[in-house]
Write a protein that holds these residues in place. Structure first.
Motif, PDB file in Angstrom:
ATOM      1  N   ARG A  18       0.834  -1.197   0.000  1.00 43.25           N
ATOM      2  CA  ARG A  18       0.000   0.000   0.000  1.00 43.25           C
ATOM      3  C   ARG A  18       0.866   1.243   0.000  1.00 43.25           C
ATOM      4  O   ARG A  18       1.891   1.275   0.661  1.00 43.25           O
ATOM      5  CB  ARG A  18      -0.910   0.014   1.221  1.00 43.25           C
ATOM      6  N   GLU A  37      -5.363  -1.392  -7.742  1.00 41.65           N
ATOM      7  CA  GLU A  37      -6.574  -0.796  -7.181  1.00 41.65           C
ATOM      8  C   GLU A  37      -6.173   0.424  -6.356  1.00 41.65           C
ATOM      9  O   GLU A  37      -5.103   0.441  -5.751  1.00 41.65           O
ATOM     10  CB  GLU A  37      -7.268  -1.818  -6.278  1.00 41.65           C
ATOM     11  N   SER A  39      -7.962   3.789  -3.805  1.00 50.47           N
ATOM     12  CA  SER A  39      -9.118   4.414  -3.153  1.00 50.47           C
ATOM     13  C   SER A  39      -8.811   5.879  -2.922  1.00 50.47           C
ATOM     14  O   SER A  39      -7.673   6.248  -2.628  1.00 50.47           O
ATOM     15  CB  SER A  39      -9.391   3.755  -1.795  1.00 50.47           C
ATOM     16  N   GLN A  66     -14.696   1.856 -11.669  1.00 52.87           N
ATOM     17  CA  GLN A  66     -15.138   2.097 -10.290  1.00 52.87           C
ATOM     18  C   GLN A  66     -15.812   0.835  -9.766  1.00 52.87           C
ATOM     19  O   GLN A  66     -16.710   0.292 -10.396  1.00 52.87           O
ATOM     20  CB  GLN A  66     -16.110   3.265 -10.217  1.00 52.87           C
ATOM     21  N   ARG A  68     -16.477   0.536  -6.156  1.00 51.56           N
ATOM     22  CA  ARG A  68     -17.179   0.780  -4.899  1.00 51.56           C
ATOM     23  C   ARG A  68     -17.283   2.283  -4.652  1.00 51.56           C
ATOM     24  O   ARG A  68     -16.366   3.030  -4.972  1.00 51.56           O
ATOM     25  CB  ARG A  68     -16.398   0.112  -3.761  1.00 51.56           C
ATOM     26  N   GLU A  70     -18.713   4.613  -1.283  1.00 54.72           N
ATOM     27  CA  GLU A  70     -19.284   4.599   0.060  1.00 54.72           C
ATOM     28  C   GLU A  70     -19.495   6.043   0.519  1.00 54.72           C
ATOM     29  O   GLU A  70     -18.573   6.669   1.035  1.00 54.72           O
ATOM     30  CB  GLU A  70     -18.345   3.858   1.012  1.00 54.72           C
ATOM     31  N   HIS A  77     -16.016   7.778  -0.237  1.00 51.47           N
ATOM     32  CA  HIS A  77     -14.850   6.938  -0.504  1.00 51.47           C
ATOM     33  C   HIS A  77     -15.096   6.190  -1.810  1.00 51.47           C
ATOM     34  O   HIS A  77     -16.099   5.484  -1.943  1.00 51.47           O
ATOM     35  CB  HIS A  77     -14.624   5.954   0.641  1.00 51.47           C
ATOM     36  N   LEU A  78     -14.198   6.367  -2.770  1.00 55.21           N
ATOM     37  CA  LEU A  78     -14.314   5.743  -4.088  1.00 55.21           C
ATOM     38  C   LEU A  78     -13.157   4.772  -4.287  1.00 55.21           C
ATOM     39  O   LEU A  78     -12.008   5.103  -4.001  1.00 55.21           O
ATOM     40  CB  LEU A  78     -14.267   6.796  -5.188  1.00 55.21           C
ATOM     41  N   THR A  79     -13.459   3.587  -4.775  1.00 55.42           N
ATOM     42  CA  THR A  79     -12.432   2.582  -5.057  1.00 55.42           C
ATOM     43  C   THR A  79     -12.507   2.217  -6.530  1.00 55.42           C
ATOM     44  O   THR A  79     -13.589   1.969  -7.053  1.00 55.42           O
ATOM     45  CB  THR A  79     -12.623   1.334  -4.175  1.00 55.42           C
ATOM     46  N   HIS A  80     -11.366   2.213  -7.190  1.00 54.75           N
ATOM     47  CA  HIS A  80     -11.260   1.884  -8.614  1.00 54.75           C
ATOM     48  C   HIS A  80     -10.253   0.761  -8.789  1.00 54.75           C
ATOM     49  O   HIS A  80      -9.247   0.710  -8.096  1.00 54.75           O
ATOM     50  CB  HIS A  80     -10.756   3.087  -9.417  1.00 54.75           C
ATOM     51  N   THR A  81     -10.504  -0.115  -9.763  1.00 53.87           N
ATOM     52  CA  THR A  81      -9.497  -1.073 -10.193  1.00 53.87           C
ATOM     53  C   THR A  81      -8.835  -0.516 -11.455  1.00 53.87           C
ATOM     54  O   THR A  81      -9.440   0.267 -12.193  1.00 53.87           O
ATOM     55  CB  THR A  81     -10.072  -2.481 -10.475  1.00 53.87           C
TER      56      THR A  81
END
Length: 85
Positions: A18, A37, A39, A66, A68, A70, A77-81
């Protein structure tokens, strides 16, 4: 102290590596092909200037999806692969 990606992977073994940073860090690592990935925490606060997060992504080579979102009252909170095209 900065650690190279190879050093980080070796130290992590089979665990995740990370990194932390802002938009410029994400852009650098995405374009280098070193992120699977990421965030971000998106908050409607204006500090006067900033980095357009996806400006400069090599879209011919990299696709972002994208996976996720939240939301809360103060931050989303945005999560991308990241995948190769």
């Amino acid at each position: 102290m900065h650690t190279s990606p190879g050093q980080a992977r070796e130290a992590a073994g089979d665990r995740d590596v990370r990194i932390s940073g802002g938009g410029a860090t994400i852009l650098e690592y995405v374009n280098a092909g070193l992120i699977d990935e990421f965030s971000i925490a998106l908050s409607p606060v204006l500090f006067g200037s900033g980095v357009r997060l996806f400006e400069g992504v090599d879209a011919g080579r990299v696709a972002l999806e994208q996976v996720r979102a939240e939301p809360s009252l103060r931050v989303t909170h945005l999560t991308h692969t990241v995948r190769e095209r």
